[in-house]
Scaffold this active site. Structure first.
Site, PDB file in Angstrom:
ATOM      1  N   TYR A 158       2.037 -25.115  16.205  1.00 33.85           N
ATOM      2  CA  TYR A 158       1.853 -25.285  14.756  1.00 33.85           C
ATOM      3  C   TYR A 158       2.852 -24.452  13.954  1.00 33.85           C
ATOM      4  O   TYR A 158       2.606 -23.267  13.681  1.00 33.85           O
ATOM      5  CB  TYR A 158       0.408 -24.909  14.387  1.00 33.85           C
ATOM      6  CG  TYR A 158      -0.584 -25.785  15.123  1.00 33.85           C
ATOM      7  CD1 TYR A 158      -1.049 -26.965  14.549  1.00 33.85           C
ATOM      8  CD2 TYR A 158      -0.997 -25.470  16.423  1.00 33.85           C
ATOM      9  CE1 TYR A 158      -1.907 -27.810  15.246  1.00 33.85           C
ATOM     10  CE2 TYR A 158      -1.854 -26.308  17.125  1.00 33.85           C
ATOM     11  CZ  TYR A 158      -2.305 -27.473  16.531  1.00 33.85           C
ATOM     12  OH  TYR A 158      -3.142 -28.317  17.231  1.00 33.85           O
ATOM     13  N   HIS A 207      -1.923 -22.858  12.873  1.00 30.93           N
ATOM     14  CA  HIS A 207      -3.122 -23.707  12.985  1.00 30.93           C
ATOM     15  C   HIS A 207      -4.120 -23.293  11.889  1.00 30.93           C
ATOM     16  O   HIS A 207      -4.324 -22.093  11.655  1.00 30.93           O
ATOM     17  CB  HIS A 207      -3.745 -23.550  14.381  1.00 30.93           C
ATOM     18  CG  HIS A 207      -4.904 -24.476  14.590  1.00 30.93           C
ATOM     19  ND1 HIS A 207      -6.197 -24.097  14.349  1.00 30.93           N
ATOM     20  CD2 HIS A 207      -4.951 -25.771  14.962  1.00 30.93           C
ATOM     21  CE1 HIS A 207      -7.006 -25.136  14.591  1.00 30.93           C
ATOM     22  NE2 HIS A 207      -6.269 -26.155  14.967  1.00 30.93           N
ATOM     23  N   GLU A 218       5.199 -41.344  19.498  1.00 29.97           N
ATOM     24  CA  GLU A 218       3.741 -41.266  19.638  1.00 29.97           C
ATOM     25  C   GLU A 218       3.089 -42.526  19.057  1.00 29.97           C
ATOM     26  O   GLU A 218       3.478 -43.003  18.002  1.00 29.97           O
ATOM     27  CB  GLU A 218       3.229 -40.034  18.892  1.00 29.97           C
ATOM     28  CG  GLU A 218       1.717 -39.881  18.989  1.00 29.97           C
ATOM     29  CD  GLU A 218       1.239 -38.541  18.457  1.00 29.97           C
ATOM     30  OE1 GLU A 218       1.733 -37.490  18.917  1.00 29.97           O
ATOM     31  OE2 GLU A 218       0.371 -38.556  17.570  1.00 29.97           O
TER      32      GLU A 218
HETATM   33  C1  LIG Z   1       1.312 -32.765  18.814  1.00 23.21           C
HETATM   34  C2  LIG Z   1      -0.160 -32.837  18.506  1.00 23.21           C
HETATM   35  C3  LIG Z   1      -0.920 -33.876  19.046  1.00 23.21           C
HETATM   36  C4  LIG Z   1      -2.296 -33.955  18.780  1.00 23.21           C
HETATM   37  N1  LIG Z   1      -3.023 -34.988  19.329  1.00 23.21           N
HETATM   38  C5  LIG Z   1      -4.366 -35.042  19.142  1.00 23.21           C
HETATM   39  C6  LIG Z   1      -5.148 -36.062  19.771  1.00 23.21           C
HETATM   40  O1  LIG Z   1      -4.627 -36.949  20.444  1.00 23.21           O
HETATM   41  N2  LIG Z   1      -6.495 -36.025  19.597  1.00 23.21           N
HETATM   42  C7  LIG Z   1      -7.114 -35.046  18.840  1.00 23.21           C
HETATM   43  O2  LIG Z   1      -8.357 -35.071  18.733  1.00 23.21           O
HETATM   44  N3  LIG Z   1      -6.397 -34.094  18.223  1.00 23.21           N
HETATM   45  C8  LIG Z   1      -5.031 -34.063  18.361  1.00 23.21           C
HETATM   46  N4  LIG Z   1      -4.307 -33.069  17.758  1.00 23.21           N
HETATM   47  C9  LIG Z   1      -4.986 -32.112  16.842  1.00 23.21           C
HETATM   48  C10 LIG Z   1      -5.565 -30.906  17.585  1.00 23.21           C
HETATM   49  O3  LIG Z   1      -6.551 -31.337  18.481  1.00 23.21           O
HETATM   50  C11 LIG Z   1      -6.163 -29.975  16.541  1.00 23.21           C
HETATM   51  O4  LIG Z   1      -5.154 -29.382  15.788  1.00 23.21           O
HETATM   52  C12 LIG Z   1      -7.151 -28.940  17.054  1.00 23.21           C
HETATM   53  O5  LIG Z   1      -7.780 -28.317  15.913  1.00 23.21           O
HETATM   54  C13 LIG Z   1      -6.558 -27.814  17.875  1.00 23.21           C
HETATM   55  O6  LIG Z   1      -6.183 -28.247  19.103  1.00 23.21           O
HETATM   56  P1  LIG Z   1      -5.269 -27.282  20.038  1.00 23.21           P
HETATM   57  O7  LIG Z   1      -5.120 -27.953  21.321  1.00 23.21           O
HETATM   58  O8  LIG Z   1      -4.061 -26.883  19.307  1.00 23.21           O
HETATM   59  O9  LIG Z   1      -6.277 -26.040  20.165  1.00 23.21           O
HETATM   60  P2  LIG Z   1      -6.120 -24.535  20.653  1.00 23.21           P
HETATM   61  O10 LIG Z   1      -4.803 -24.252  21.232  1.00 23.21           O
HETATM   62  O11 LIG Z   1      -7.328 -24.245  21.480  1.00 23.21           O
HETATM   63  O12 LIG Z   1      -6.208 -23.729  19.276  1.00 23.21           O
HETATM   64  C14 LIG Z   1      -7.258 -23.943  18.339  1.00 23.21           C
HETATM   65  C15 LIG Z   1      -7.447 -22.701  17.475  1.00 23.21           C
HETATM   66  O13 LIG Z   1      -8.055 -21.662  18.259  1.00 23.21           O
HETATM   67  C16 LIG Z   1      -7.223 -20.521  18.332  1.00 23.21           C
HETATM   68  N5  LIG Z   1      -7.305 -20.015  19.723  1.00 23.21           N
HETATM   69  C17 LIG Z   1      -6.763 -20.574  20.820  1.00 23.21           C
HETATM   70  N6  LIG Z   1      -7.083 -19.860  21.921  1.00 23.21           N
HETATM   71  C18 LIG Z   1      -7.857 -18.822  21.498  1.00 23.21           C
HETATM   72  C19 LIG Z   1      -8.504 -17.730  22.145  1.00 23.21           C
HETATM   73  N7  LIG Z   1      -8.424 -17.569  23.462  1.00 23.21           N
HETATM   74  N8  LIG Z   1      -9.226 -16.869  21.378  1.00 23.21           N
HETATM   75  C20 LIG Z   1      -9.316 -17.027  20.025  1.00 23.21           C
HETATM   76  N9  LIG Z   1      -8.729 -18.028  19.369  1.00 23.21           N
HETATM   77  C21 LIG Z   1      -8.005 -18.926  20.084  1.00 23.21           C
HETATM   78  C22 LIG Z   1      -5.826 -20.979  17.949  1.00 23.21           C
HETATM   79  O14 LIG Z   1      -5.050 -19.936  17.386  1.00 23.21           O
HETATM   80  C23 LIG Z   1      -6.147 -22.095  16.954  1.00 23.21           C
HETATM   81  O15 LIG Z   1      -6.391 -21.551  15.686  1.00 23.21           O
HETATM   82  C24 LIG Z   1      -2.922 -32.965  17.967  1.00 23.21           C
HETATM   83  C25 LIG Z   1      -2.149 -31.935  17.415  1.00 23.21           C
HETATM   84  C26 LIG Z   1      -0.788 -31.864  17.669  1.00 23.21           C
HETATM   85  C27 LIG Z   1       0.031 -30.761  17.060  1.00 23.21           C
END
Ligand SMILES: Cc1cc2nc3c(=O)[nH]c(=O)nc-3n(C[C@H](O)[C@H](O)[C@H](O)COP(=O)(O)OP(=O)(O)OC[C@H]3O[C@@H](n4cnc5c(N)ncnc54)[C@H](O)[C@@H]3O)c2cc1C
Length: 288
Positions: free
Chosen positions: A147, A151, A17
């Site tokens: 996570y 998360h 990455e």
């Molecule tokens: C490998 C990796 C790469 C990353 N790269 C970036 C990047 O390039 N740019 C950046 O800005 N961030 C990045 N992040 C950080 C990430 O954007 C954050 O951790 C963010 O807070 C959550 O993103 P997510 O896509 O996991 O969200 P989601 O999957 O939407 O989850 C977010 C939270 O909401 C909850 N949730 C999900 N769906 C629902 C639902 N339907 N109802 C209720 N609760 C729900 C989940 O349990 C979680 O607590 C990265 C993280 C990782 C692990």
């Protein structure tokens, strides 16, 4: 090439990455790093997307050059926080014209930790983005974040994994994990997600602690637990950069060796834009 095909064809997938440098830094600097990274033959190279889309044009430019100039497979991160469907359409149009086939679909975080409740967006969660892309652009291969230590916003591991499952059911084909410093967290996570019926490949996210001062930043970003063993290393070499780098690499290499011995699908190395670090780690750990 679709990353899902790479996981299908290879027993162990190695990926790196990078992040786009700030606007004050010439783009050539990161391109030089990517050229050097090619010597480690990563199966794909992911490019982060600054919080709230702050690096959008650079992320697209770098991912496109990974494909066209360096003939490697890019994985472009894309977040949907504070984003309208029209913005996503524009980005997907542009990246598809540049030959990018793989996206890490994320909700993302806001710059400056703004209150999520105040954010207006067409998408609430990453699963909404996966669903939207899959229903309008079925030719992209999508990955999502996972996570191993839950998360930070989730009520429980169980609920977080239920939400992870929504992303997979919406069409994501692989998972990349948040960084962790103790492999047991990753194994426990893998065990739970497999029992929940999630069967897509999961790559383990490894970030080497090569500078003592980086550790606090990493913990703030990931909330990862730091084992006493790693705390002792950082305390010992706090003021000795060279020794710290050596010990940090050794720690990451030991994590990777244990992961590969235990048959993980992939190792995703957070390179911190250091090709020399990636070269050492991939070679000492036997990944390359
Ligand atoms: C490998 C990796 C790469 C990353 N790269 C970036 C990047 O390039 N740019 C950046 O800005 N961030 C990045 N992040 C950080 C990430 O954007 C954050 O951790 C963010 O807070 C959550 O993103 P997510 O896509 O996991 O969200 P989601 O999957 O939407 O989850 C977010 C939270 O909401 C909850 N949730 C999900 N769906 C629902 C639902 N339907 N109802 C209720 N609760 C729900 C989940 O349990 C979680 O607590 C990265 C993280 C990782 C692990």
């Amino acid at each position: 090439m679709k990353i899902s095909d790479i996981y299908r064809d290879k027993k162990l997938v190695f990926s790196c990455e990078v992040f786009p440098p700030g606007p004050e830094v010439e783009i050539e600097q990161i391109l030089k790093t990517i050229k050097e990274l090619k010597t480690t033959s990563p199966d794909f190279v992911s490019v982060t997307y600054g919080a709230g889309g702050g690096t959008k044009s650079r992320t697209i430019e770098i991912a496109s050059k990974i494909k066209k100039l360096y003939k490697m497979e890019p994985l472009m991160h894309l977040s949907c926080i504070e984003t309208k469907k029209e913005d996503i359409n524009k980005i997907l149009n542009e990246i598809s014209q540049n030959g990018i086939e793989n996206i890490l679909a994320l909700r993302g975080d806001t710059p400056g930790d703004r209150d999520l409740k105040t954010i207006i967006s067409d998408f609430s969660y990453a699963s909404d983005l996966v669903c939207y892309i899959k229903s309008h652009w079925n030719d992209f291969c999508l990955g999502v974040a996972g996570y191993p230590e839950v998360h930070p916003e989730a009520y429980s591991m169980e609920k977080d994994i239920k939400n992870l499952k929504k992303k997979i059911e919406a069409g994501a084909s692989f998972i990349i994990s948040q960084l962790f410093f103790k492999n047991d967290f990753f194994y426990r996570y893998l065990d739970i997600i497999r029992k929940t019926g999630i069967n897509v490949p999961v790559s383990a996210g490894i970030m080497p602690v090569f500078r003592a001062k980086l550790l606090n930043k990493m913990i703030k970003l990931s909330r990862a637990t730091v084992p006493s063993e790693l705390i002792a290393i950082v305390d010992k070499f706090r003021d000795k950069d060279k020794d710290m780098e050596k010990a940090g690499i050794e720690y990451a290499v030991n994590q990777i060796r244990d992961l590969t011995d235990n048959g993980v699908d992939g190792v995703h190395l957070y390179t911190m834009n250091s090709a020399s670090l990636a070269k050492k780690i991939s070679s000492y750990s036997g990944l390359r």
